[in-house]
Each structure stands twice: as C-alpha cells, then as structure tokens.
Design a protein around this motif. Structure first.
Motif, PDB file in Angstrom:
ATOM      1  N   VAL A   7       0.850  -1.193   0.000  1.00  0.00           N
ATOM      2  CA  VAL A   7       0.000   0.000   0.000  1.00  0.00           C
ATOM      3  C   VAL A   7       0.884   1.240   0.000  1.00  0.00           C
ATOM      4  N   VAL A  42      -6.419  -4.273  -0.587  1.00  0.00           N
ATOM      5  CA  VAL A  42      -6.612  -4.682   0.805  1.00  0.00           C
ATOM      6  C   VAL A  42      -7.931  -5.431   0.948  1.00  0.00           C
ATOM      7  N   VAL A  58      -0.016  -5.916   5.742  1.00  0.00           N
ATOM      8  CA  VAL A  58       0.069  -4.715   4.904  1.00  0.00           C
ATOM      9  C   VAL A  58       1.457  -4.121   5.045  1.00  0.00           C
ATOM     10  N   LEU A  73      -5.648   0.508   8.224  1.00  0.00           N
ATOM     11  CA  LEU A  73      -5.883  -0.746   7.503  1.00  0.00           C
ATOM     12  C   LEU A  73      -6.056  -1.907   8.464  1.00  0.00           C
ATOM     13  N   ALA A  78      -6.754  -5.984   8.679  1.00  0.00           N
ATOM     14  CA  ALA A  78      -5.408  -6.520   8.485  1.00  0.00           C
ATOM     15  C   ALA A  78      -4.809  -6.939   9.835  1.00  0.00           C
TER      16      ALA A  78
END
Length: 266
Positions: A7, A42, A58, A73, A78
């Motif tokens: 990301v 994601v 992530v 996230l 995550a």
C-alpha cells in the motif's frame, strides 16, 4: 497461507500539491490519503481472509507517520503491518521502490501458497509499474488489472480487464496480483477494529534491516540511485469559473456565439 498487500500513502490531490526544488513532492506539507486502488487490494486480501482464515499483512514504504495509515488498515481487518522507512530510501522512483519493497517482502517471507496484492497504480505517479516490477524481482508470476479473483488451493484464476474486454488467466501461488477499483468495494473500519488496531504489531524495516539483500544496492535506491529524471513538476493553474447557458433556442445559440467571439475562440 498469507496475503501480503503493498500500500502507499499518497497526497490528497483534491487539495494543495507542493513540489520541492528537486522535482519531488513535498509530502510533509500536504494532506495524505490511502491510495484508492490499494484499498481495493486490501479488500481483496480481507475477502481471502474471510474465506480461508489466512493472515493479512500490509506493507508500505514511507516516513514514520505512515504508521497511521497501517493502523487504519488494521482497523479494517489486516493482522500485521510493516513500515519500510529510511532516509536512504527517500526519493526512490518506481525501479528503486520495487527493489526495496521486494527486499522487504523477501525479509518477511513468501511461502508457496502466498498471494501478494497491489493496487493497479498510485494517483501521485500513475505509472502502474511498481507491482509488476516487484513480481519480477521476487521471481513470481503476476497478473495485472484484476477485475475478479478466485483462489482454490494453490490455483489462482483471474479475470483481467483489457481496453476492449476481458481475458481469464490461471496461475499458481505464490503470485502477485494488481487490482482495479471494479474488483470490489472496500469495507469501512469497524468499531471493534478501531479498538483493537493498536494491539496489532507493526515492524519497522530500516536500511540496516535490508542492507544485506542483493536488491539493496546504494547506487540503485533513493533519489540518487533512481534512473528516472524529473524534468519539471508544478501545480497546474486553477481553471476559471465556467458559465452555464440555459435553453436550446436561437437566443441561447446567439449568446454562445457572442461569448466565443469575445474570447477570440471563433
């Protein structure tokens, strides 16, 4: 099985864009958001977690404040975060960035049944190169522009979007997929996720953590090691206020012609 998601924290292009004298973005002076396509990546990983119970990791490269994005996230679901952050990495172009991220992913570990997800492209550069370059440096197959993903065991089937239609491609894990916005609708953070996100681990990989990887060559990372040379970066001038003409009669047409003549367009 793990889902590893790359990301990026990008400038909010709906606001002010600041540029340094060397042509790079002055990210410290701009509001930031999670790159939109990366949120679709994601979500794809979280759907895989919902179906299989796999771990979602992530990973991002950026300054220390990017930890806040990783926490967001994690609040979405995550399980772990990795922040790749060092002055030596600053100013990296797509080539250098992909080397650094590939080294970080190798450091964490890629197993035989893992899937790496990336967004199609970042809104600050719009190159759509980093995901594919990471796959090349990890020596794993990659499928770009994923509009639909099905994973059964170690077999990954992807409907890949083209300009004039779709094509279906099948590959084996480990592999890398780049995701487009049509793939899914990213979920929101949950209250439970927000309450628990600070209990989840974030590892920080600095230069010393990765320096022994063959990909981390001081001559090919960072601003000085990036082969891309920026000729000029600038903030586009704001457009003037538009004018709407109502109606579809001769008087409206005459008014339109008069306006165009006034501006010397006709």
């Amino acid at each position: 099985m793990k889902a590893i998601v790359c990301v990026k924290q990008v400038p909010d292009t709906s606001g002010k864009v600041a540029v340094n004298p060397d042509g790079t973005l002055n990210r410290a002076s701009m509001a930031t958001i999670i790159n939109p396509d990366d949120k679709n990546a994601v979500e794809a990983a979280l759907k895989l977690k919902d179906a299989t119970g796999c771990k979602v990791v992530v990973i991002t490269m950026g300054p220390p404040p990017a930890q806040g994005m990783l926490r967001e996230l994690m609040a979405m679901g995550a399980d772990e975060g990795i922040l790749v952050s060092a002055r030596e990495f600053g100013g990296s172009d797509t080539f250098a960035t992909s080397q650094i991220l590939a080294a970080a992913i190798k450091k964490y570990g890629v197993d035989a049944d893992d899937v790496v997800f990336c967004g199609r492209q970042a809104i600050d550069g719009d190159t759509a190169q980093v995901g594919s370059q990471i796959a090349e440096k990890l020596d794993i197959p990659q499928i770009s522009y994923a509009a639909d993903v099905k994973i059964e065991g170690t077999t990954v089937t992807v409907k890949r979007a083209l300009e004039d239609g779709y094509m279906t491609i099948e590959t084996q894990t480990p592999c890398l997929l780049t995701c487009i916005k049509e793939l899914n609708e990213p979920r929101y953070m949950s209250i439970k996720g927000i309450m628990g996100c600070y209990d989840k681990p974030i590892a920080v990989y600095d230069y010393n953590t990765l320096k022994d990887d063959p990909l981390i060559d001081p001559t090919t990372i960072g601003l000085k090691g990036s082969p891309t040379n920026i000729f000029k970066s600038f903030t586009p001038p704001q457009k003037g206020q538009g004018k709407m003409l109502e109606g579809a009669d001769k008087a409206t047409c005459d008014e339109l012609v008069a306006e165009l003549q006034k501006k010397h367009i006709i």
